[in-house]
Design an enzyme around this catalytic site. Structure first.
Site, PDB file in Angstrom:
ATOM      1  N   ASN A 183      -2.357   0.616  -4.479  1.00  0.00           N
ATOM      2  CA  ASN A 183      -2.471  -0.553  -3.622  1.00  0.00           C
ATOM      3  C   ASN A 183      -2.630  -1.780  -4.497  1.00  0.00           C
ATOM      4  O   ASN A 183      -3.398  -1.773  -5.463  1.00  0.00           O
ATOM      5  CB  ASN A 183      -3.676  -0.419  -2.681  1.00  0.00           C
ATOM      6  CG  ASN A 183      -3.956  -1.688  -1.899  1.00  0.00           C
ATOM      7  OD1 ASN A 183      -4.751  -2.522  -2.312  1.00  0.00           O
ATOM      8  ND2 ASN A 183      -3.318  -1.824  -0.758  1.00  0.00           N
ATOM      9  N   HIS A 225      -3.858   8.822 -17.335  1.00  0.00           N
ATOM     10  CA  HIS A 225      -4.906   7.851 -17.663  1.00  0.00           C
ATOM     11  C   HIS A 225      -4.538   7.034 -18.897  1.00  0.00           C
ATOM     12  O   HIS A 225      -4.857   5.836 -18.965  1.00  0.00           O
ATOM     13  CB  HIS A 225      -6.242   8.565 -17.860  1.00  0.00           C
ATOM     14  CG  HIS A 225      -6.990   8.790 -16.580  1.00  0.00           C
ATOM     15  ND1 HIS A 225      -7.848   7.848 -16.055  1.00  0.00           N
ATOM     16  CD2 HIS A 225      -6.986   9.824 -15.721  1.00  0.00           C
ATOM     17  CE1 HIS A 225      -8.362   8.310 -14.919  1.00  0.00           C
ATOM     18  NE2 HIS A 225      -7.849   9.502 -14.692  1.00  0.00           N
ATOM     19  N   HIS A 245      -1.737   7.578  -4.771  1.00  0.00           N
ATOM     20  CA  HIS A 245      -2.046   6.365  -4.014  1.00  0.00           C
ATOM     21  C   HIS A 245      -1.981   5.164  -4.942  1.00  0.00           C
ATOM     22  O   HIS A 245      -2.324   5.252  -6.133  1.00  0.00           O
ATOM     23  CB  HIS A 245      -3.457   6.459  -3.416  1.00  0.00           C
ATOM     24  CG  HIS A 245      -4.103   5.121  -3.193  1.00  0.00           C
ATOM     25  ND1 HIS A 245      -4.948   4.538  -4.124  1.00  0.00           N
ATOM     26  CD2 HIS A 245      -4.009   4.234  -2.172  1.00  0.00           C
ATOM     27  CE1 HIS A 245      -5.352   3.359  -3.668  1.00  0.00           C
ATOM     28  NE2 HIS A 245      -4.795   3.152  -2.500  1.00  0.00           N
ATOM     29  N   HIS A 281       2.697  12.146  -0.216  1.00  0.00           N
ATOM     30  CA  HIS A 281       2.280  13.534  -0.040  1.00  0.00           C
ATOM     31  C   HIS A 281       3.468  14.446  -0.362  1.00  0.00           C
ATOM     32  O   HIS A 281       4.388  14.594   0.444  1.00  0.00           O
ATOM     33  CB  HIS A 281       1.810  13.773   1.395  1.00  0.00           C
ATOM     34  CG  HIS A 281       0.518  13.103   1.728  1.00  0.00           C
ATOM     35  ND1 HIS A 281      -0.688  13.555   1.233  1.00  0.00           N
ATOM     36  CD2 HIS A 281       0.243  12.008   2.482  1.00  0.00           C
ATOM     37  CE1 HIS A 281      -1.664  12.761   1.687  1.00  0.00           C
ATOM     38  NE2 HIS A 281      -1.117  11.823   2.436  1.00  0.00           N
ATOM     39  N   SER A 337       0.848  -1.187   0.000  1.00  0.00           N
ATOM     40  CA  SER A 337       0.000   0.000   0.000  1.00  0.00           C
ATOM     41  C   SER A 337       0.882   1.235   0.000  1.00  0.00           C
ATOM     42  O   SER A 337       1.835   1.321   0.777  1.00  0.00           O
ATOM     43  CB  SER A 337      -0.906  -0.006   1.233  1.00  0.00           C
ATOM     44  OG  SER A 337      -1.758   1.132   1.233  1.00  0.00           O
ATOM     45  N   ARG A 386      -3.057  -6.119  -3.798  1.00  0.00           N
ATOM     46  CA  ARG A 386      -3.267  -7.042  -2.686  1.00  0.00           C
ATOM     47  C   ARG A 386      -3.764  -8.404  -3.183  1.00  0.00           C
ATOM     48  O   ARG A 386      -4.355  -8.507  -4.263  1.00  0.00           O
ATOM     49  CB  ARG A 386      -4.266  -6.458  -1.682  1.00  0.00           C
ATOM     50  CG  ARG A 386      -5.612  -6.121  -2.289  1.00  0.00           C
ATOM     51  CD  ARG A 386      -6.483  -5.321  -1.324  1.00  0.00           C
ATOM     52  NE  ARG A 386      -7.782  -5.001  -1.928  1.00  0.00           N
ATOM     53  CZ  ARG A 386      -8.006  -3.926  -2.658  1.00  0.00           C
ATOM     54  NH1 ARG A 386      -7.029  -3.064  -2.891  1.00  0.00           N
ATOM     55  NH2 ARG A 386      -9.211  -3.691  -3.182  1.00  0.00           N
ATOM     56  N   HIS A 405     -20.334  13.205   1.009  1.00  0.00           N
ATOM     57  CA  HIS A 405     -20.713  14.350   1.844  1.00  0.00           C
ATOM     58  C   HIS A 405     -20.197  15.662   1.262  1.00  0.00           C
ATOM     59  O   HIS A 405     -20.685  16.743   1.628  1.00  0.00           O
ATOM     60  CB  HIS A 405     -20.187  14.161   3.266  1.00  0.00           C
ATOM     61  CG  HIS A 405     -18.708  13.989   3.365  1.00  0.00           C
ATOM     62  ND1 HIS A 405     -18.075  12.826   3.010  1.00  0.00           N
ATOM     63  CD2 HIS A 405     -17.725  14.839   3.778  1.00  0.00           C
ATOM     64  CE1 HIS A 405     -16.769  12.958   3.205  1.00  0.00           C
ATOM     65  NE2 HIS A 405     -16.541  14.171   3.666  1.00  0.00           N
TER      66      HIS A 405
END
Length: 304
Positions: A115, A148, A113, A103, A99, A117, A178
């Site tokens: 990841n 992309h 980011h 920053h 992972s 797994r 939110h």
């Protein structure tokens, strides 16, 4: 008619775990070279129920203010509620992965980011998951489209249906309901690519390896391309606000964070993904026509 999954090959755990370890080594080397100043520090840790990991964190670099490349390989038995939530055919499990969150110091180098797994239930059913995405503080359209395009090319080497399917999944996953905005310009996200249903072990493993490679290659290129661009105090203030959004996602919505905490993972390693500094401005609305407003307009599903 549904296809029954095939049990993972007997040597699958050792094979994937060994690659994850080597991938962590390779990626740390690539990031250190692109940063040019700092090196990763390592903490090794053990999991209460078996296995453990290597947390590697870079701090105070020329480009990377804080970043992490974490490896883990753990085993155990989930509680009944967690096993039901993951639809496990057997509560015993083995999980290994790498992972990554970076920053950067400059608001012109995107947060990133990645990841990858592998998860195996106690009865041998196995699947792969992962993803990568880019979170620019200021969106550079040409760079976002290039990113992309590189990810699409990696997907197309395995299945032309992967990129559109997994890009949409990323748009839906890396989303803050939110705030009604995406975390960044997206990427790909995939989960539970099951051995024997979505492909053979070798096919799915090869795809995951390519996801790791394209991340390392594209992100270090963006580091080098943007590292020397000047920035202002105002741009740093906007960076702190965007970092706050990143923290909101990771603490409130990210499945990996929740899984790690619920299964007794190492807290410092799990929360490595949080930025070193962030801000929450009350009722913030970017000035119309500003670079901040232009970036805000990009943070919606279905772009790039």
């Amino acid at each position: 008619m549904t296809t029954e999954p095939t049990l993972a090959p007997a040597a699958a755990r050792a094979t994937v775990e060994a690659w994850m370890r080597e991938f962590q080594n390779w990626l740390c080397q690539q990031l250190e070279r692109a940063d040019g100043a700092a090196t990763f520090q390592e903490d090794q840790w053990a999991h209460a129920s078996g296995g453990g990991g290597r947390t590697r964190v870079i701090l105070g670099g020329a480009v990377l203010e804080k970043g992490g490349v974490n490896f883990s390989a753990v085993r155990g038995e989930l509680g009944a509620a967690a096993a039901r939530q993951l639809l496990l055919p057997d509560a015993r499990y083995f999980a290994t992965g790498v992972s990554v969150v970076q920053h950067p110091r400059s608001p012109h180098v995107p947060i990133s980011h990645m990841n990858v797994r592998y998860f195996e239930a106690g009865n041998g059913e196995a699947w792969f998951g992962g993803g990568l995405d880019l979170t620019p503080v200021y969106v550079d359209e040409a760079q976002a489209r290039w990113f992309h395009a590189q990810v699409r090319a990696a997907c197309d080497r395995h299945d032309p249906a992967y990129y559109p399917r997994f890009k949409q999944w990323a748009d839906e996953y890396f989303y803050l309901p939110h705030r009604q905005e995406t975390r960044g310009v997206g990427g790909i996200f995939f989960d539970r690519l099951t051995v024997g249903v979505d492909g053979s072990f070798d096919e799915l493993f090869a795809f995951v390896q390519d996801v790791g490679e394209v991340y390392g290659r594209t992100y270090t290129a963006l580091m080098r391309q943007n590292r020397a661009r000047p920035y202002t105090a105002r741009e740093q203030e906007w960076q702190a606000v965007r970092r706050g959004r990143y923290a909101e996602f990771n603490l409130a919505l990210d499945r990996g964070t929740k899984f790690g905490l619920e299964t007794g993972g190492r807290t410092e390693s799990i929360l490595m993904s949080l930025p070193p500094h962030a801000a929450w401005a009350y009722n913030l609305t970017p000035t119309p026509g500003s670079p901040e407003a232009a970036t805000q307009a990009w943070l919606r599903q279905g772009v790039a």
